[in-house]
Write a protein that holds these residues in place. Structure first.
Motif, PDB file in Angstrom:
ATOM      1  N   THR A   1     -17.257  12.469  -9.813  1.00 49.82           N
ATOM      2  CA  THR A   1     -16.702  12.078  -8.515  1.00 49.82           C
ATOM      3  C   THR A   1     -16.611  10.566  -8.430  1.00 49.82           C
ATOM      4  O   THR A   1     -17.520   9.854  -8.877  1.00 49.82           O
ATOM      5  CB  THR A   1     -17.586  12.599  -7.366  1.00 49.82           C
ATOM      6  N   ILE A   2     -15.520  10.094  -7.866  1.00 51.47           N
ATOM      7  CA  ILE A   2     -15.357   8.684  -7.520  1.00 51.47           C
ATOM      8  C   ILE A   2     -15.277   8.589  -6.005  1.00 51.47           C
ATOM      9  O   ILE A   2     -14.514   9.326  -5.371  1.00 51.47           O
ATOM     10  CB  ILE A   2     -14.081   8.083  -8.137  1.00 51.47           C
ATOM     11  N   VAL A   3     -16.062   7.691  -5.429  1.00 48.21           N
ATOM     12  CA  VAL A   3     -15.960   7.397  -3.998  1.00 48.21           C
ATOM     13  C   VAL A   3     -15.433   5.975  -3.858  1.00 48.21           C
ATOM     14  O   VAL A   3     -16.018   5.035  -4.411  1.00 48.21           O
ATOM     15  CB  VAL A   3     -17.323   7.521  -3.285  1.00 48.21           C
TER      16      VAL A   3
ATOM     17  N   PRO B   1     -11.824  13.190 -12.442  1.00 49.40           N
ATOM     18  CA  PRO B   1     -12.805  13.115 -11.346  1.00 49.40           C
ATOM     19  C   PRO B   1     -12.140  13.390  -9.998  1.00 49.40           C
ATOM     20  O   PRO B   1     -10.978  13.044  -9.782  1.00 49.40           O
ATOM     21  CB  PRO B   1     -13.313  11.671 -11.411  1.00 49.40           C
ATOM     22  N   GLN B   2     -12.893  14.031  -9.099  1.00 48.24           N
ATOM     23  CA  GLN B   2     -12.408  14.088  -7.719  1.00 48.24           C
ATOM     24  C   GLN B   2     -12.588  12.705  -7.112  1.00 48.24           C
ATOM     25  O   GLN B   2     -13.551  11.996  -7.416  1.00 48.24           O
ATOM     26  CB  GLN B   2     -13.155  15.148  -6.907  1.00 48.24           C
TER      27      GLN B   2
ATOM     28  N   VAL C   1     -12.795  10.603  -3.568  1.00 42.56           N
ATOM     29  CA  VAL C   1     -13.079  10.786  -2.150  1.00 42.56           C
ATOM     30  C   VAL C   1     -12.976   9.434  -1.450  1.00 42.56           C
ATOM     31  O   VAL C   1     -13.486   8.423  -1.954  1.00 42.56           O
ATOM     32  CB  VAL C   1     -14.486  11.380  -1.933  1.00 42.56           C
ATOM     33  N   ALA C   2     -12.325   9.417  -0.300  1.00 43.46           N
ATOM     34  CA  ALA C   2     -12.148   8.160   0.432  1.00 43.46           C
ATOM     35  C   ALA C   2     -11.778   8.455   1.873  1.00 43.46           C
ATOM     36  O   ALA C   2     -11.480   9.589   2.244  1.00 43.46           O
ATOM     37  CB  ALA C   2     -11.052   7.316  -0.226  1.00 43.46           C
ATOM     38  N   HIS C   3     -11.778   7.392   2.678  1.00 43.70           N
ATOM     39  CA  HIS C   3     -11.327   7.524   4.055  1.00 43.70           C
ATOM     40  C   HIS C   3      -9.831   7.818   4.078  1.00 43.70           C
ATOM     41  O   HIS C   3      -9.078   7.427   3.169  1.00 43.70           O
ATOM     42  CB  HIS C   3     -11.625   6.246   4.839  1.00 43.70           C
ATOM     43  N   GLU C   4      -9.390   8.481   5.128  1.00 43.45           N
ATOM     44  CA  GLU C   4      -8.005   8.924   5.216  1.00 43.45           C
ATOM     45  C   GLU C   4      -6.997   7.780   5.290  1.00 43.45           C
ATOM     46  O   GLU C   4      -5.800   7.980   5.035  1.00 43.45           O
ATOM     47  CB  GLU C   4      -7.821   9.841   6.429  1.00 43.45           C
ATOM     48  N   ALA C   5      -7.433   6.568   5.595  1.00 41.27           N
ATOM     49  CA  ALA C   5      -6.513   5.430   5.673  1.00 41.27           C
ATOM     50  C   ALA C   5      -6.267   4.771   4.326  1.00 41.27           C
ATOM     51  O   ALA C   5      -5.431   3.862   4.233  1.00 41.27           O
ATOM     52  CB  ALA C   5      -7.043   4.392   6.670  1.00 41.27           C
ATOM     53  N   VAL C   6      -6.980   5.197   3.267  1.00 39.16           N
ATOM     54  CA  VAL C   6      -6.801   4.569   1.956  1.00 39.16           C
ATOM     55  C   VAL C   6      -5.409   4.863   1.398  1.00 39.16           C
ATOM     56  O   VAL C   6      -4.731   3.973   0.874  1.00 39.16           O
ATOM     57  CB  VAL C   6      -7.894   5.027   0.973  1.00 39.16           C
ATOM     58  N   GLY C   7      -4.955   6.115   1.487  1.00 37.29           N
ATOM     59  CA  GLY C   7      -3.628   6.446   0.986  1.00 37.29           C
ATOM     60  C   GLY C   7      -2.525   5.643   1.659  1.00 37.29           C
ATOM     61  O   GLY C   7      -1.669   5.053   0.963  1.00 37.29           O
TER      62      GLY C   7
ATOM     63  N   SER D   1      -8.221  12.575  -3.610  1.00 33.83           N
ATOM     64  CA  SER D   1      -7.993  14.024  -3.580  1.00 33.83           C
ATOM     65  C   SER D   1      -8.697  14.665  -2.387  1.00 33.83           C
ATOM     66  O   SER D   1      -8.344  15.776  -1.985  1.00 33.83           O
ATOM     67  CB  SER D   1      -8.485  14.662  -4.879  1.00 33.83           C
ATOM     68  N   THR D   2      -9.692  13.968  -1.836  1.00 34.53           N
ATOM     69  CA  THR D   2     -10.411  14.422  -0.649  1.00 34.53           C
ATOM     70  C   THR D   2     -10.536  13.250   0.314  1.00 34.53           C
ATOM     71  O   THR D   2     -10.955  12.164  -0.097  1.00 34.53           O
ATOM     72  CB  THR D   2     -11.814  14.942  -1.007  1.00 34.53           C
ATOM     73  N   THR D   3     -10.150  13.468   1.574  1.00 37.16           N
ATOM     74  CA  THR D   3     -10.271  12.396   2.560  1.00 37.16           C
ATOM     75  C   THR D   3     -11.036  12.897   3.780  1.00 37.16           C
ATOM     76  O   THR D   3     -11.227  14.098   3.966  1.00 37.16           O
ATOM     77  CB  THR D   3      -8.887  11.884   2.998  1.00 37.16           C
TER      78      THR D   3
END
Length: 413
Positions: free
Chosen positions: A82-84, A111-112, A114-120, A158-160
């Motif tokens: 996982t990467i955060v 890796p999955q 994961v980040a806050h939804e504003a990163v994209g 991939s996950t927000t």
């Protein structure tokens, strides 16, 4: 001396030994406590060992990523599971493609992320402003060979999440908490088992980067609130993405309180003057952080500086009009410069006065005159040399990297 011993010495003795003493970026590997390690880079990559694989917190810049991965695989014979992302700045996410490629070469899944939804949406904005971002980063860091850090090769999350997210990887529980500060998409990562708090750029061992004159809006009040929330968690380890890790609940609380207090004071004093009808020009020359706070080894204005933060507070609450009606719909800079030169008896006279002011140490005023002289006589080599000399003097007397970068660029243009 370990990284934790170095930070304890600097904080407890209130010692400042220059930027390099607080900003290890040599690619070295350190295990801070069992199962938590860091590769010191620009920015750092923190890693957690779990039963399913490694959790990487940030991926640093592209040129650091291969070395980071070598360290991590030597430390644990596990893939990165996982990467955060602590936020979407290029120095925190730019190495992600190398992580994905490494997983592919090892025959495993990517890796999955994961980040806050504003990163994209941040990545999307970078794609829209690619050329501008390259220009300002070359200027800010005084590097003509700055890597193309905004090249449309982002590894999107991939996950927000929006406000908070409980994440479990291989028996390790993590709490991801959203905050606003340097960015609107910041994540702090709380590891309750170890009372370890990974804070990204919410603490950087410099005065908070809440005023960068070339970047989008920053959030000093919300940043201070995030620091207060961090204190409430009572971390045993404070693990930033830039600078030294810190150990000890009381020491960490003191440091975070100092940074929050500095930001809160700037916000309160700026708003007080705004509410009283002051112009921006009055505010930036009157609002200050107390000297005892600025003297702290983790609050030196070596990157950003309080004057720039005041401007960002004004922009956040008051817009771009600075209170001077002449600048609402101004004449072109060159036209104003020509008129000033005419009144002064020519561009050479304005340049000469700029030189006098520079020699007297009044570089703020000297810069205005040198700029007017050069715009009034853009083909006069003597005038242009005065301008270059004034900006070289200004660059050499500035403490913050942002000011030095801009003045260095001006001295060469």
């Amino acid at each position: 001396m370990t990284l934790l011993e170095q930070s304890a010495r600097l904080i407890d003795e209130s010692v400042y030994e220059g930027p390099r003493s607080v900003q290890p970026m040599d690619g070295s590997f350190h295990e801070i406590t069992d199962g938590i390690a860091v590769v010191c880079a620009f920015s750092h990559v923190w890693s957690l060992a779990t039963d399913e694989g490694l959790v990487a917190i940030d991926t640093s810049l592209p040129m650091f990523a291969p070395g980071v991965l070598r360290h991590l695989h030597k430390w644990r014979s596990q893939p990165v599971h996982t990467i955060v992302y602590t936020h979407g700045h290029a120095d925190h996410v730019g190495g992600a493609p190398a992580f994905v490629e490494d997983a592919k070469e090892r025959g495993g899944p990517a890796p999955q992320v994961v980040a806050h939804e504003a990163v994209g949406p941040r990545f999307d904005r970078y794609n829209l402003t690619h050329g501008y971002n390259q220009t300002i980063n070359r200027r800010q860091f005084s590097a003509n060979d700055m890597l193309d850090l905004f090249a449309d090769d982002w590894v999107y999350p991939s996950t927000t999440y929006a406000d908070a997210l409980d994440l479990e990887v291989g028996g390790v529980s993590l709490q991801l908490i959203h905050a606003q500060g340097e960015t609107d998409d910041h994540t702090m990562v709380w590891m309750p088992q170890e009372r370890a708090l990974f804070v990204g750029d919410l603490f950087i061992w410099f005065f908070p980067n809440a005023g960068n004159p070339q970047k989008v809006q920053r959030y000093p009040s919300e940043w201070a609130a995030a620091l207060r929330r961090m204190i409430e968690l009572r971390p045993k380890f404070l693990l930033p993405a830039h600078g030294l890790p810190i150990a000890g609940e009381e020491r960490i609380a003191m440091v975070l309180n100092d940074v929050a207090t500095a930001l809160e004071g700037l916000v309160a004093d700026t708003l007080e003057m705004m509410n009283a009808g002051a112009r921006l020009d009055d505010i930036i020359h009157q609002v200050r952080v107390p000297d005892d706070l600025m003297a702290k080894p983790y609050l030196r204005a070596a990157y950003d500086e309080p004057e720039f933060v005041v401007r960002n507070i004004w922009r956040l609450y008051g817009g771009w009009y600075d209170g001077n009606p002449a600048r609402l719909k101004p004449a072109p800079d060159q036209a104003l410069a020509a008129e000033v030169a005419l009144l002064a008896g020519g561009a050479a006279a304005v340049a000469a006065r700029a030189s006098e002011l520079g020699k007297a140490g009044n570089l703020r005023l000297a810069c205005h005159l040198a700029e007017w002289a050069a715009q009034a006589a853009p083909d006069d080599p003597d005038v242009l040399e005065v301008r270059a000399d004034i900006y070289r003097q200004r660059r050499d007397q500035e403490q913050s990297l942002m000011s030095r970068g801009i003045y260095n660029d001006a001295s060469q243009s």
